[in-house]
Design an enzyme around this catalytic site. Sequence first.
Site, PDB file in Angstrom:
ATOM      1  N   CYS A  99      -1.876  -2.938   7.816  1.00  0.00           N
ATOM      2  CA  CYS A  99      -1.802  -3.885   6.696  1.00  0.00           C
ATOM      3  C   CYS A  99      -0.543  -4.738   6.700  1.00  0.00           C
ATOM      4  CB  CYS A  99      -2.002  -3.149   5.378  1.00  0.00           C
ATOM      5  SG  CYS A  99      -3.706  -2.555   5.223  1.00  0.00           S
ATOM      6  N   LYS A 107      -6.954  -5.015  -3.001  1.00  0.00           N
ATOM      7  CA  LYS A 107      -7.705  -5.546  -1.854  1.00  0.00           C
ATOM      8  C   LYS A 107      -8.630  -4.482  -1.288  1.00  0.00           C
ATOM      9  CE  LYS A 107      -3.955  -4.400   1.295  1.00  0.00           C
ATOM     10  NZ  LYS A 107      -4.682  -3.380   2.068  1.00  0.00           N
ATOM     11  N   ASP A 124       0.786  -1.247   0.000  1.00  0.00           N
ATOM     12  CA  ASP A 124       0.000   0.000   0.000  1.00  0.00           C
ATOM     13  C   ASP A 124       0.821   1.303   0.000  1.00  0.00           C
ATOM     14  OD1 ASP A 124      -1.952  -1.931   0.226  1.00  0.00           O
ATOM     15  OD2 ASP A 124      -2.733  -1.259   2.151  1.00  0.00           O
TER      16      ASP A 124
END
Length: 212
Positions: free
Chosen positions: A155, A110, A12
Amino acid sequence: MSLIPGLLTVIDVQNDFCPGGALAVPCGDCVIPVINDLSALFAHTALTQDWHPQGHLSFVSSHPGKNLFEAVSLSYGPQLLWPDHCVQGTPGAEFHEGLKVQHCELILRKGFRREIDSYSAFFENDRKTPTGLAGYLRERKIDTVYFTGLATDFCVLYSALDARRLGFTSIVIEDACRGMDFQGSLAAAWKQMAEGGVTRVRSAELLAKAGG
Ligand code: VGL
Ligand code: ZN
């Protein structure tokens, strides 16, 4: 110089998690040069991309009367509420322009289902719905996963713990990650990872090994 076997996974590194973004991680962009340099050392590299539809249920804007960073109860359990971030097709969802990951083989998106968030690169937040990454690794016979990126205490944490639980060797490169650190969440994350069998290394150790 021999490449490090295993998958370097960059979690990310998107505009919304970098300074100026909707859910900026402190010094989030500091990971970029470290990740760029590391990527040359690895046999395989992959990126994940948080990729939410508008009106995602992890957004505080979807829950009138609730506060930012408050937990609400969704069908799968508690869910923290975030500002609108990484909305599909917006500049905030794009990878940071400084990110230059060499020979990236996979971009895994995701969090694309409105009703379920997905911190982990392996399972959505119901802890049951797979993203397909475990199957990808198994089919390609990759048994070691290195993690970098944002955020260490969300994450990266969930991904590294799931990797271990699924039977992969799971290694977090600490200076290639940054955390949000809400109320001690960063220290708690490192503790959970240590207890969960996740190994912690520094990029210099890998660079020295690969160069030497
Ligand atoms: C993340 C909160 C919400 C992360 C993503 O990438 O750590 N955190 N969505
Ligand atoms: Zn998100």
